[in-house]
Enzyme design. Structure first.
Site, PDB file in Angstrom:
ATOM      1  N   ASP A  57       0.821  -1.207   0.000  1.00 23.45           N
ATOM      2  CA  ASP A  57       0.000   0.000   0.000  1.00 23.45           C
ATOM      3  C   ASP A  57       0.864   1.270   0.000  1.00 23.45           C
ATOM      4  O   ASP A  57       2.087   1.209   0.119  1.00 23.45           O
ATOM      5  CB  ASP A  57      -0.924  -0.053   1.234  1.00 23.45           C
ATOM      6  CG  ASP A  57      -2.287   0.569   0.983  1.00 23.45           C
ATOM      7  OD1 ASP A  57      -2.428   1.375   0.063  1.00 23.45           O
ATOM      8  OD2 ASP A  57      -3.224   0.241   1.751  1.00 23.45           O
ATOM      9  N   ASP A  68     -10.173   3.611  -3.358  1.00 21.72           N
ATOM     10  CA  ASP A  68     -10.876   2.401  -2.892  1.00 21.72           C
ATOM     11  C   ASP A  68     -12.290   2.281  -3.459  1.00 21.72           C
ATOM     12  O   ASP A  68     -13.021   3.257  -3.595  1.00 21.72           O
ATOM     13  CB  ASP A  68     -10.972   2.413  -1.363  1.00 21.72           C
ATOM     14  CG  ASP A  68      -9.622   2.134  -0.725  1.00 21.72           C
ATOM     15  OD1 ASP A  68      -8.609   2.091  -1.453  1.00 21.72           O
ATOM     16  OD2 ASP A  68      -9.590   1.966   0.506  1.00 21.72           O
TER      17      ASP A  68
HETATM   18  C1  GLA Z   1      -6.007   1.358   1.510  1.00 23.99           C
HETATM   19  C2  GLA Z   1      -6.160   0.360   0.368  1.00 23.99           C
HETATM   20  C3  GLA Z   1      -7.270  -0.614   0.715  1.00 23.99           C
HETATM   21  C4  GLA Z   1      -6.955  -1.331   2.013  1.00 23.99           C
HETATM   22  C5  GLA Z   1      -6.721  -0.316   3.129  1.00 23.99           C
HETATM   23  C6  GLA Z   1      -6.194  -0.964   4.386  1.00 23.99           C
HETATM   24  O1  GLA Z   1      -7.134   2.184   1.635  1.00 23.99           O
HETATM   25  O2  GLA Z   1      -6.425   1.013  -0.835  1.00 23.99           O
HETATM   26  O3  GLA Z   1      -7.474  -1.547  -0.323  1.00 23.99           O
HETATM   27  O4  GLA Z   1      -5.811  -2.136   1.824  1.00 23.99           O
HETATM   28  O5  GLA Z   1      -5.784   0.672   2.730  1.00 23.99           O
HETATM   29  O6  GLA Z   1      -5.975  -0.045   5.402  1.00 23.99           O
END
Ligand code: GLA
Length: 402
Positions: free
Chosen positions: A150, A205
């Site tokens: 990430d 997301d």
């Molecule tokens: C980010 C990523 C998500 C998830 C969260 C976890 O937002 O894009 O897919 O992995 O972190 O905290």
């Protein structure tokens, strides 16, 4: 002479670096399939959930349908030990990660894990910054097969540099690990990541709504149609071993059956990774049937790995096309409207061209047999106009073969 020696030294260094520095080839030759904890469970993960999920992936038929990676997303972490080695949260994962990996492997599945380029993950757990090689080695010793990496707390880091460091660290372990770049598309990873990761997120997301944007203050999450629209222009970057990742599936997480079916179909058309994000231990039959539709999955997993594209529109529907092997095509009529639409489509008047893949669907010169991949019935041939009704927020997904 010293100059020649120095030059030879530099050449040797460059040559050895280019030998060491590569991603694992031959992995993810079709879009990765699996399950990830984040969309449904967030930080509420523990070893019981992961074991039960692995069991359910086998029993539900998901494994047989191709789902492979069981990925624990954020928040599995405890603290680093005195030597800097990362340890799992001992309350949530008392048996340890090696044992959990062994369990997942004993089911014939693969083990995935999550970390972050920064000092902390998005969930505030220890990230890998400054510990990349140590973490990669630790993951390899646990039997990890897939790393999602990430981009939180990445201030001051170059994305190319940060992701290359972890790629090299993973490669250095000698264990083939699929490398999933989760940089939200901020720095156009499709332009620089094909030799670094096997897949890269193209957007922020996802969330389980048809066409919404949820504002969380400093960031937003997006519904299915919003994410779909953000894939524009990315088609040519995808291919075997290098996939655009429109984020994990929300099938079974609260949308209607029609919307779930459309979502799954469109991710198949996009050659997107199919990473389920629901509670597979408790899913309904309808959800299971969507996730395990093998004919739709075959469109996604087609070995050519060509990403689908919106080809034409008719009667208020978007018509997406994806060339498949053996001169077959997947064609998907997407109804984004709030009402049912009747469609009448004359194949012979609509030549569909994929210029970048140099494929043409020419129904004047060829006759294709048409199969409806959701009702699993034949719909005649392209000799006749197609007449169908597509419910609101749903699809008609077809396979055309000669
Ligand atoms: C980010 C990523 C998500 C998830 C969260 C976890 O937002 O894009 O897919 O992995 O972190 O905290």
């Amino acid at each position: 002479m010293p100059i020649i020696k120095t030059l030879l030294g530099v050449l040797f260094l460059v040559a050895s670096l280019s030998i060491c520095a590569q991603k694992f080839d031959g992995l993810a030759l079709t879009p990765p399939m699996g399950w990830n904890s984040w969309n449904n469970f967030g930080c509420d993960v523990d070893e019981k959930l992961i074991r039960e999920t692995a069991d359910a992936i086998v029993v539900s038929g998901m494994k047989a349908a191709g789902y492979e990676h069981v990925v624990i997303d954020d928040c599995w972490h405890g603290e680093r030990d005195s030597l800097g080695f990362i340890r799992p949260d001992s309350k949530r994962f008392p048996s340890g990660m090696k044992a959990l990996g062994d369990y997942i492997h004993s089911k014939g599945l693969k083990f995935g894990i999550y970390s972050d380029v920064g000092a902390k993950t998005c969930g505030g757990r220890p990230g890998s910054r400054g510990h990349e090689y140590q973490d990669a080695k630790t993951y390899a010793s646990w039997g990890v097969d897939y790393l999602k990496y990430d981009w939180c707390n990445s201030e001051g880091l170059s994305p190319l540099g940060a992701y290359t460091t972890m790629r090299d660290a993973l490669f250095n372990t000698g264990r083939p690990i699929v490398f999933s770049i989760c940089e939200w598309g901020d720095n156009k990873p499709w332009e620089w990541a094909k030799n670094i990761g096997h897949l890269w997120r193209t957007t922020g997301d996802i969330t389980h709504c048809w066409d919404c944007e949820e504002n969380h203050g400093t960031w937003s999450s997006f519904g299915i149609m919003r994410i779909l629209d953000k894939q524009k222009g990315l088609k040519t970057y995808a291919g075997p071993g290098r996939w655009n990742d429109p984020d994990m599936l929300e099938v079974g997480n609260g949308m209607t059956i029609n919307e779930d079916r459309a979502h799954f179909s469109m991710w198949a058309m996009l050659a997107g990774p199919l990473i389920a994000g629901n509670d597979v231990r408790k899913m309904s039959n309808e959800t299971r049937e969507i996730l395990t539709n093998r004919e739709v999955i075959a469109v996604n997993q087609d070995p050519l790995g060509i990403q689908g594209f919106p080809a034409v529109s008719a009667d208020g529907l978007e018509i997406w096309a994806k060339p498949l092997s053996n001169d077959a095509w997947a064609i998907c009529f997407l109804n984004r409207n709030n009402e049912t639409k009747d469609v009448s489509f004359v194949w012979k008047e609509n030549l569909i061209k994929d210029d970048s893949a140099q494929r043409h669907l020419d129904s004047r010169q060829n006759t294709y047999n048409i199969r409806d991949l959701w009702s699993k019935r034949s719909m005649g041939t392209t000799e006749n106009p197609l007449r169908a009704t597509v419910p609101s927020h749903d699809v008609l997904m077809l396979r055309l073969s000669k």
